[in-house]
Write a protein that holds these residues in place. Structure first.
Motif, PDB file in Angstrom:
ATOM      1  N   LYS A 155       0.834  -1.169  -0.130  1.00  0.00           N
ATOM      2  CA  LYS A 155      -0.043  -0.002  -0.002  1.00  0.00           C
ATOM      3  C   LYS A 155       0.887   1.151  -0.047  1.00  0.00           C
ATOM      4  O   LYS A 155       0.539   2.166  -0.589  1.00  0.00           O
ATOM      5  N   LYS A 156       1.890   1.152   0.847  1.00  0.00           N
ATOM      6  CA  LYS A 156       2.726   2.538   0.798  1.00  0.00           C
ATOM      7  C   LYS A 156       3.557   2.615  -0.541  1.00  0.00           C
ATOM      8  O   LYS A 156       3.453   3.794  -1.204  1.00  0.00           O
ATOM      9  N   ALA A 157       3.619   1.578  -1.244  1.00  0.00           N
ATOM     10  CA  ALA A 157       4.544   1.861  -2.614  1.00  0.00           C
ATOM     11  C   ALA A 157       3.284   2.302  -3.746  1.00  0.00           C
ATOM     12  O   ALA A 157       3.461   3.103  -4.512  1.00  0.00           O
ATOM     13  N   LEU A 158       1.941   1.725  -3.630  1.00  0.00           N
ATOM     14  CA  LEU A 158       1.096   2.306  -4.250  1.00  0.00           C
ATOM     15  C   LEU A 158       0.458   3.576  -4.256  1.00  0.00           C
ATOM     16  O   LEU A 158      -0.004   4.321  -5.091  1.00  0.00           O
ATOM     17  N   ARG A 159       0.800   4.153  -2.882  1.00  0.00           N
ATOM     18  CA  ARG A 159       0.371   5.401  -2.698  1.00  0.00           C
ATOM     19  C   ARG A 159       1.337   6.247  -3.618  1.00  0.00           C
ATOM     20  O   ARG A 159       0.974   7.324  -3.698  1.00  0.00           O
ATOM     21  N   ILE A 160       2.429   5.697  -3.748  1.00  0.00           N
ATOM     22  CA  ILE A 160       3.393   6.832  -4.857  1.00  0.00           C
ATOM     23  C   ILE A 160       3.227   6.598  -6.098  1.00  0.00           C
ATOM     24  O   ILE A 160       3.307   7.493  -6.890  1.00  0.00           O
ATOM     25  N   ASN A 161       3.121   5.133  -6.646  1.00  0.00           N
ATOM     26  CA  ASN A 161       2.644   4.892  -8.008  1.00  0.00           C
ATOM     27  C   ASN A 161       1.679   3.937  -8.016  1.00  0.00           C
ATOM     28  O   ASN A 161       2.076   2.624  -7.852  1.00  0.00           O
ATOM     29  N   ASP A 162       0.355   4.273  -8.247  1.00  0.00           N
ATOM     30  CA  ASP A 162      -0.624   3.227  -8.443  1.00  0.00           C
ATOM     31  C   ASP A 162      -0.632   2.507  -9.886  1.00  0.00           C
ATOM     32  O   ASP A 162      -1.485   1.743 -10.030  1.00  0.00           O
ATOM     33  N   ASP A 163       0.244   2.990 -10.588  1.00  0.00           N
ATOM     34  CA  ASP A 163       0.526   2.311 -11.955  1.00  0.00           C
ATOM     35  C   ASP A 163       1.367   0.827 -11.689  1.00  0.00           C
ATOM     36  O   ASP A 163       2.006   0.471 -12.845  1.00  0.00           O
ATOM     37  N   ALA A 164       1.888   0.608 -10.550  1.00  0.00           N
ATOM     38  CA  ALA A 164       2.926  -0.355 -10.378  1.00  0.00           C
ATOM     39  C   ALA A 164       2.084  -1.801 -10.285  1.00  0.00           C
ATOM     40  O   ALA A 164       1.885  -2.387  -9.204  1.00  0.00           O
ATOM     41  N   THR A 165       1.800  -2.254 -11.550  1.00  0.00           N
ATOM     42  CA  THR A 165       1.127  -3.409 -11.662  1.00  0.00           C
ATOM     43  C   THR A 165       1.744  -4.659 -10.929  1.00  0.00           C
ATOM     44  O   THR A 165       0.940  -5.489 -10.178  1.00  0.00           O
ATOM     45  N   ALA A 166       2.987  -4.939 -10.912  1.00  0.00           N
ATOM     46  CA  ALA A 166       3.420  -6.046 -10.062  1.00  0.00           C
ATOM     47  C   ALA A 166       3.276  -5.899  -8.595  1.00  0.00           C
ATOM     48  O   ALA A 166       2.711  -6.841  -8.094  1.00  0.00           O
ATOM     49  N   ILE A 167       3.196  -4.709  -8.049  1.00  0.00           N
ATOM     50  CA  ILE A 167       2.928  -4.468  -6.647  1.00  0.00           C
ATOM     51  C   ILE A 167       1.178  -4.756  -6.488  1.00  0.00           C
ATOM     52  O   ILE A 167       1.067  -5.463  -5.532  1.00  0.00           O
ATOM     53  N   HIS A 168       0.490  -4.320  -7.414  1.00  0.00           N
ATOM     54  CA  HIS A 168      -1.045  -4.644  -7.282  1.00  0.00           C
ATOM     55  C   HIS A 168      -1.093  -6.105  -7.211  1.00  0.00           C
ATOM     56  O   HIS A 168      -2.062  -6.717  -6.435  1.00  0.00           O
ATOM     57  N   PHE A 169      -0.290  -6.833  -8.191  1.00  0.00           N
ATOM     58  CA  PHE A 169      -0.612  -8.358  -8.060  1.00  0.00           C
ATOM     59  C   PHE A 169       0.002  -8.854  -6.720  1.00  0.00           C
ATOM     60  O   PHE A 169      -0.793  -9.910  -6.333  1.00  0.00           O
TER      61      PHE A 169
END
Length: 210
Positions: A155-169
């Motif tokens: 969640k911390k990473a996605l708050r910076i870049n919500d287009d990080a698909t690998a982290i969404h996965f």
């Protein structure tokens, strides 16, 4: 269920699951140069490792893994070479985040996961918005079945870049392990939303080993 096996299996069976916005011109230049060098010298473990790190540090996790898994076939115990090389670099240049990033992988493959996490955290002290170090911390925590901590790092990473698909996965995988199937659905939709990006920005990997 083996969290690491699930994670690796799912991204290996579907090339379209992974996407990331356009690489910087510098990243493109470095990766193209390394690819060209590998095509000319396909059995060079140092070049394979460096390309793997360049892929991993710019979000192309599965391409990095593809290169990284070739390294032990070319040089046994190469993690020791990496460890010695980048520990020496850090002693001279302690703020070299790339060296800390590579050292983290050496610790990981030496099976010292805590020091790997500490090295990725050092990267973040130097480069606070490096979401891929956050994602790799999350992955290690997931392997250790620390799913709530894994989720927080994602969640911390996605708050910076919500287009990080690998982290969404990765976040979806952690939600699966905690029984949050609504969260799994949400992350699956995010992955689907980003699928089309890959075809436009995906790097072309080098030839295989001979």
């Amino acid at each position: 269920m083996n969290f690491k096996a699930l994670f690796i299996f799912l991204f290996l069976i579907s090339n379209l699951l992974w996407a990331f916005p356009e690489r910087t011109p510098e990243q493109i230049s470095i990766q193209k140069s390394l690819t060209q060098q590998i095509n000319e010298s396909p059995n060079n473990p140092a070049l394979r490792f460096e390309l793997a790190m360049e892929y991993a540090s710019s979000g192309w996790i599965e391409l990095g893994w593809d290169q990284l898994k070739l390294v032990p076939k070319l040089s046994k115990d190469y993690q020791n070479v990496v460890f010695d090389k980048y520990l020496s670099v850090i002693e001279k240049k302690p703020l070299n985040w790339q060296a800390h990033f590579r050292l983290a992988f050496a610790y990981y493959f030496k099976n010292d996961k805590q020091k790997a996490i500490e090295s990725f955290k050092t990267v973040l002290k130097i480069k606070p918005d490096h979401i891929w170090s956050m994602g790799l911390i999350a992955l290690i925590l997931g392997e250790q079945k620390k799913y709530n901590e894994c989720i927080e790092w994602c969640k911390k990473a996605l708050r910076i870049n919500d287009d990080a698909t690998a982290i969404h996965f990765l976040l979806g995988s952690a939600y699966y392990e905690t029984g949050n199937f609504l969260g799994v659905l949400g992350e699956s939709l995010s992955v689907g939303r980003l699928k089309s990006i890959e075809a436009k920005y995906r790097p072309i990997p080098p030839r295989g080993i001979e």
